[in-house]
Design an enzyme around this catalytic site. Structure first.
Site, PDB file in Angstrom:
ATOM      1  N   LYS A 267     -11.436  -3.246  11.383  1.00  0.00           N
ATOM      2  CA  LYS A 267     -10.534  -2.599  12.115  1.00  0.00           C
ATOM      3  C   LYS A 267     -10.445  -3.499  13.640  1.00  0.00           C
ATOM      4  O   LYS A 267      -9.403  -3.779  14.154  1.00  0.00           O
ATOM      5  CB  LYS A 267     -10.166  -1.323  12.306  1.00  0.00           C
ATOM      6  CG  LYS A 267      -9.864  -0.177  11.068  1.00  0.00           C
ATOM      7  CD  LYS A 267      -8.348  -0.728  10.718  1.00  0.00           C
ATOM      8  CE  LYS A 267      -8.103  -0.080   9.581  1.00  0.00           C
ATOM      9  NZ  LYS A 267      -6.685  -0.518   8.883  1.00  0.00           N
TER      10      LYS A 267
ATOM     11  N   ARG B 188      -1.749  -0.403  -7.297  1.00  0.00           N
ATOM     12  CA  ARG B 188      -1.896   0.818  -8.188  1.00  0.00           C
ATOM     13  C   ARG B 188      -0.134   1.221  -8.649  1.00  0.00           C
ATOM     14  O   ARG B 188       0.637   0.638  -8.091  1.00  0.00           O
ATOM     15  CB  ARG B 188      -2.568   1.984  -8.061  1.00  0.00           C
ATOM     16  CG  ARG B 188      -2.239   2.603  -6.741  1.00  0.00           C
ATOM     17  CD  ARG B 188      -2.833   3.930  -6.625  1.00  0.00           C
ATOM     18  NE  ARG B 188      -3.385   4.174  -5.208  1.00  0.00           N
ATOM     19  CZ  ARG B 188      -3.390   5.456  -4.693  1.00  0.00           C
ATOM     20  NH1 ARG B 188      -3.355   6.509  -5.608  1.00  0.00           N
ATOM     21  NH2 ARG B 188      -3.647   5.765  -3.274  1.00  0.00           N
TER      22      ARG B 188
ATOM     23  N   TYR C 269     -15.780  -0.296   8.207  1.00  0.00           N
ATOM     24  CA  TYR C 269     -14.580  -0.096   8.284  1.00  0.00           C
ATOM     25  C   TYR C 269     -14.018  -0.477   9.880  1.00  0.00           C
ATOM     26  O   TYR C 269     -13.099  -0.883  10.049  1.00  0.00           O
ATOM     27  CB  TYR C 269     -14.106   1.227   7.885  1.00  0.00           C
ATOM     28  CG  TYR C 269     -12.921   1.952   7.969  1.00  0.00           C
ATOM     29  CD1 TYR C 269     -11.601   1.241   7.348  1.00  0.00           C
ATOM     30  CD2 TYR C 269     -12.548   3.092   8.791  1.00  0.00           C
ATOM     31  CE1 TYR C 269     -10.470   2.021   7.748  1.00  0.00           C
ATOM     32  CE2 TYR C 269     -11.365   3.491   9.073  1.00  0.00           C
ATOM     33  CZ  TYR C 269     -10.280   2.975   8.784  1.00  0.00           C
ATOM     34  OH  TYR C 269      -9.069   3.639   8.753  1.00  0.00           O
TER      35      TYR C 269
ATOM     36  N   ASP D 106       2.351  -1.985  -4.411  1.00  0.00           N
ATOM     37  CA  ASP D 106       1.054  -1.541  -4.478  1.00  0.00           C
ATOM     38  C   ASP D 106       0.182  -2.155  -5.845  1.00  0.00           C
ATOM     39  O   ASP D 106       0.988  -2.697  -6.467  1.00  0.00           O
ATOM     40  CB  ASP D 106       0.910   0.057  -4.665  1.00  0.00           C
ATOM     41  CG  ASP D 106      -0.364   0.791  -4.015  1.00  0.00           C
ATOM     42  OD1 ASP D 106      -1.402   0.353  -4.543  1.00  0.00           O
ATOM     43  OD2 ASP D 106      -0.340   1.238  -2.739  1.00  0.00           O
TER      44      ASP D 106
ATOM     45  N   GLY E  88       0.851  -1.311  -0.035  1.00  0.00           N
ATOM     46  CA  GLY E  88      -0.116  -0.100   0.139  1.00  0.00           C
ATOM     47  C   GLY E  88       0.868   1.070   0.003  1.00  0.00           C
ATOM     48  O   GLY E  88       0.604   2.125   0.562  1.00  0.00           O
TER      49      GLY E  88
ATOM     50  N   GLY F  93       0.024   4.975  -1.119  1.00  0.00           N
ATOM     51  CA  GLY F  93      -1.306   5.764  -0.537  1.00  0.00           C
ATOM     52  C   GLY F  93      -0.713   6.862   0.283  1.00  0.00           C
ATOM     53  O   GLY F  93       0.552   7.003   0.263  1.00  0.00           O
ATOM     54  N   GLN F  94      -1.829   7.546   1.059  1.00  0.00           N
ATOM     55  CA  GLN F  94      -1.479   8.492   1.624  1.00  0.00           C
ATOM     56  C   GLN F  94      -0.116   8.300   2.683  1.00  0.00           C
ATOM     57  O   GLN F  94       0.607   9.041   2.873  1.00  0.00           O
ATOM     58  CB  GLN F  94      -2.841   9.292   2.268  1.00  0.00           C
ATOM     59  CG  GLN F  94      -2.472  10.629   3.271  1.00  0.00           C
ATOM     60  CD  GLN F  94      -3.529  10.965   4.152  1.00  0.00           C
ATOM     61  OE1 GLN F  94      -4.248  10.022   4.435  1.00  0.00           O
ATOM     62  NE2 GLN F  94      -3.545  12.016   4.630  1.00  0.00           N
TER      63      GLN F  94
HETATM   64  P1  NAD Z   1      -4.758   4.833   1.089  1.00  0.00           P
HETATM   65  O1  NAD Z   1      -6.326   4.523   0.537  1.00  0.00           O
HETATM   66  O2  NAD Z   1      -4.333   6.336   0.808  1.00  0.00           O
HETATM   67  O3  NAD Z   1      -3.730   3.789   0.643  1.00  0.00           O
HETATM   68  C1  NAD Z   1      -4.119   2.546   0.601  1.00  0.00           C
HETATM   69  C2  NAD Z   1      -2.977   2.053  -0.637  1.00  0.00           C
HETATM   70  O4  NAD Z   1      -3.333   0.549  -0.713  1.00  0.00           O
HETATM   71  C3  NAD Z   1      -3.400   2.628  -1.748  1.00  0.00           C
HETATM   72  O5  NAD Z   1      -2.344   3.051  -2.762  1.00  0.00           O
HETATM   73  C4  NAD Z   1      -4.149   1.390  -2.609  1.00  0.00           C
HETATM   74  O6  NAD Z   1      -3.655   1.257  -4.111  1.00  0.00           O
HETATM   75  C5  NAD Z   1      -3.462   0.072  -2.164  1.00  0.00           C
HETATM   76  N1  NAD Z   1      -4.137  -1.068  -2.060  1.00  0.00           N
HETATM   77  C6  NAD Z   1      -5.462  -1.162  -2.062  1.00  0.00           C
HETATM   78  N2  NAD Z   1      -5.957  -2.485  -2.370  1.00  0.00           N
HETATM   79  C7  NAD Z   1      -4.565  -3.187  -2.497  1.00  0.00           C
HETATM   80  C8  NAD Z   1      -4.631  -4.494  -2.661  1.00  0.00           C
HETATM   81  N3  NAD Z   1      -5.436  -5.349  -2.831  1.00  0.00           N
HETATM   82  N4  NAD Z   1      -2.957  -4.831  -2.794  1.00  0.00           N
HETATM   83  C9  NAD Z   1      -2.019  -3.833  -2.660  1.00  0.00           C
HETATM   84  N5  NAD Z   1      -2.258  -2.748  -2.299  1.00  0.00           N
HETATM   85  C10 NAD Z   1      -3.533  -2.382  -2.289  1.00  0.00           C
HETATM   86  O7  NAD Z   1      -4.983   4.782   2.803  1.00  0.00           O
HETATM   87  P2  NAD Z   1      -3.960   5.282   3.773  1.00  0.00           P
HETATM   88  O8  NAD Z   1      -4.777   6.642   4.050  1.00  0.00           O
HETATM   89  O9  NAD Z   1      -2.425   5.411   3.345  1.00  0.00           O
HETATM   90  O10 NAD Z   1      -4.087   4.291   4.885  1.00  0.00           O
HETATM   91  C11 NAD Z   1      -3.252   3.290   5.312  1.00  0.00           C
HETATM   92  C12 NAD Z   1      -3.610   2.540   6.421  1.00  0.00           C
HETATM   93  O11 NAD Z   1      -3.707   3.422   7.572  1.00  0.00           O
HETATM   94  C13 NAD Z   1      -5.110   1.921   6.210  1.00  0.00           C
HETATM   95  O12 NAD Z   1      -4.869   0.496   6.940  1.00  0.00           O
HETATM   96  C14 NAD Z   1      -5.879   2.789   6.963  1.00  0.00           C
HETATM   97  O13 NAD Z   1      -7.161   2.079   7.528  1.00  0.00           O
HETATM   98  C15 NAD Z   1      -5.079   3.299   8.121  1.00  0.00           C
HETATM   99  N6  NAD Z   1      -5.454   4.544   8.691  1.00  0.00           N
HETATM  100  C16 NAD Z   1      -5.283   5.652   7.913  1.00  0.00           C
HETATM  101  C17 NAD Z   1      -5.807   6.896   8.378  1.00  0.00           C
HETATM  102  C18 NAD Z   1      -5.657   8.342   7.726  1.00  0.00           C
HETATM  103  O14 NAD Z   1      -6.116   9.148   8.146  1.00  0.00           O
HETATM  104  N7  NAD Z   1      -5.034   8.077   6.542  1.00  0.00           N
HETATM  105  C19 NAD Z   1      -6.509   7.114   9.774  1.00  0.00           C
HETATM  106  C20 NAD Z   1      -6.339   5.669  10.227  1.00  0.00           C
HETATM  107  C21 NAD Z   1      -6.070   4.782   9.901  1.00  0.00           C
HETATM  108  C1  AKB Z   2     -11.013   7.854   7.792  1.00  0.00           C
HETATM  109  O1  AKB Z   2     -11.625   8.845   8.000  1.00  0.00           O
HETATM  110  O2  AKB Z   2     -11.599   6.775   7.322  1.00  0.00           O
HETATM  111  C2  AKB Z   2      -9.659   7.646   8.335  1.00  0.00           C
HETATM  112  C3  AKB Z   2      -9.423   7.111   9.774  1.00  0.00           C
HETATM  113  C4  AKB Z   2      -9.659   8.003  10.922  1.00  0.00           C
HETATM  114  O3  AKB Z   2      -9.323   5.863   9.902  1.00  0.00           O
HETATM  115  N1  AKB Z   2      -8.937   8.831   8.175  1.00  0.00           N
END
Ligand code: NAD
Ligand code: AKB
Length: 314
Positions: free
Chosen positions: A148, A38, A144, A36, A10, A13-14
């Site tokens: 989790k 993508r 979601y 990833d 992943g 991603g962000q």
């Molecule tokens: P994101 O959606 O920006 O990135 C996720 C990445 O995973 C993407 O690049 C996507 O292409 C890739 N992906 C999706 N399906 C896939 C697959 N089958 N195989 C391989 N790659 C795949 O998400 P993020 O914000 O970077 O979050 C990453 C993790 O952190 C997640 O578990 C999310 O729940 C957790 N999280 C994020 C936040 C936040 O605010 N960003 C907050 C709490 C928890």
């Molecule tokens: C979302 O809004 O889904 C995420 C999180 C808090 O897990 N940023």
């Protein structure tokens, strides 16, 4: 440390982009394999190895883990809260099966450490709204959040039963300027900065008084690295640690932006994401993370806003 081989799933991603870059600066560019579904995020280009990988394909994942001599896995691939409510079955499948594939391969291949993030989304309407503690009533109402919470117990199970050293943080909403957020309820707190600079105006999809726990990405990356570097005996929570930095509402972030851009205007048109936000706590008590491995945030709302606007202007 030189012998570590780290797989970040992943990575486009962000969080993945910034975590991959941070891990590469500590462990060496070639030691951190970005993966990833993508295409590679442009910010990762030329910084180290990249493989195209679907975490749902366990055999393909297993082959990569063996071929690349992987010693640590960071699993970031998931579907977030807002996208999850549009397609609950897809969110459950990816969020659960992806984790189970990684945990099972980690067990079979004796991977040294696994990182998997949870979220404040585990909490639901019956959890305390203020200073929500580590151990409390947890009844999530989004797919979601359910995925989790179930995932946290799978991590704890693989640790107790098979000795897999899997570690986890319940991130709040994360705010970053490098890569875009991917379908969460807290995404407004990133978009607002872009729109403030580009248009001087923003229409928020949450009510103006909706308080949520948030964190600036540099703090989230540092928390992740500190958790993963801590000695195993300091990690007392094997489900997932509460983690906190700040809480604010759309009107408070808009006010912090107006300190730099006085003409900025915001209005609010709440949509389906309001119900998700309303089900989450407004602030988090993360005292176990602070006591066990020394967590402390650096950024508050004012210092984050100053940095976001400065970075986005360049
Ligand atoms: P994101 O959606 O920006 O990135 C996720 C990445 O995973 C993407 O690049 C996507 O292409 C890739 N992906 C999706 N399906 C896939 C697959 N089958 N195989 C391989 N790659 C795949 O998400 P993020 O914000 O970077 O979050 C990453 C993790 O952190 C997640 O578990 C999310 O729940 C957790 N999280 C994020 C936040 C936040 O605010 N960003 C907050 C709490 C928890
Ligand atoms: C979302 O809004 O889904 C995420 C999180 C808090 O897990 N940023």
């Amino acid at each position: 440390m030189a012998n570590e081989r780290i797989l970040v799933i992943g990575a486009s991603g962000q969080i993945g982009v910034e975590l991959t870059l941070a891990l590469r600066s500590v462990y060496g560019n070639n030691q951190v394999v970005a993966a990833d579904l993508r295409e590679m995020n442009p910010l990762l280009e030329g910084t180290g190895p990249y493989v195209s990988l679907d975490v749902m394909n366990k055999e393909m994942l297993h082959v990569q883990v063996i071929r690349q001599n992987i010693t640590q896995i960071y699993l970031l691939a998931a579907i977030l809260s807002a996208t999850g409510e549009k397609n609950p079955a897809l969110a459950w499948n990816l969020n659960m099966q992806g984790l189970l594939n990684v945990l099972e391969i980690a067990r079979e291949e004796k991977i040294q450490k696994v990182y998997w993030p949870s979220s404040i989304a585990v909490f639901g309407p019956t959890s305390p709204k203020q200073h929500c503690p580590q151990h409390t009533i947890i009844e999530p109402t989004t797919v979601y959040g359910i995925s989790k919470y179930a995932g946290e117990f799978w991590c704890s199970y693989y640790h107790q039963r098979f000795g897999v050293d899997v570690r986890s943080l319940r991130y709040p909403g994360l705010i970053s300027y490098k890569s875009a957020p991917g379908g969460g309820t807290t995404d407004y707190a990133v978009d607002i900065y872009h729109q403030a600079l580009n248009k001087g105006q923003y229409t928020c999809f949450l009510r103006s008084d909706t308080q949520l726990p948030m964190m600036y990405m540099p703090d989230a990356i540092r928390a992740t690295m500190e958790l993963m570097e801590a000695p195993a005996d300091r990690i007392k929570v094997r489900t997932s640690y509460n983690l906190s930095a700040m809480s604010f509402s759309p009107e408070e972030i808009a006010d912090s932006i107006r300190a730099h851009l006085p003409a900025f205007k915001m209005d609010c048109k709440p949509d389906f994401r309001q119900a998700i936000a309303d089900s989450w706590p407004q602030s988090i008590d993360d005292s176990p993370a602070r006591a066990d491995w020394g967590w402390k945030e650096e950024f508050n709302l004012a210092s984050m806003t100053a940095d976001m606007l400065m970075q986005l202007k360049h």
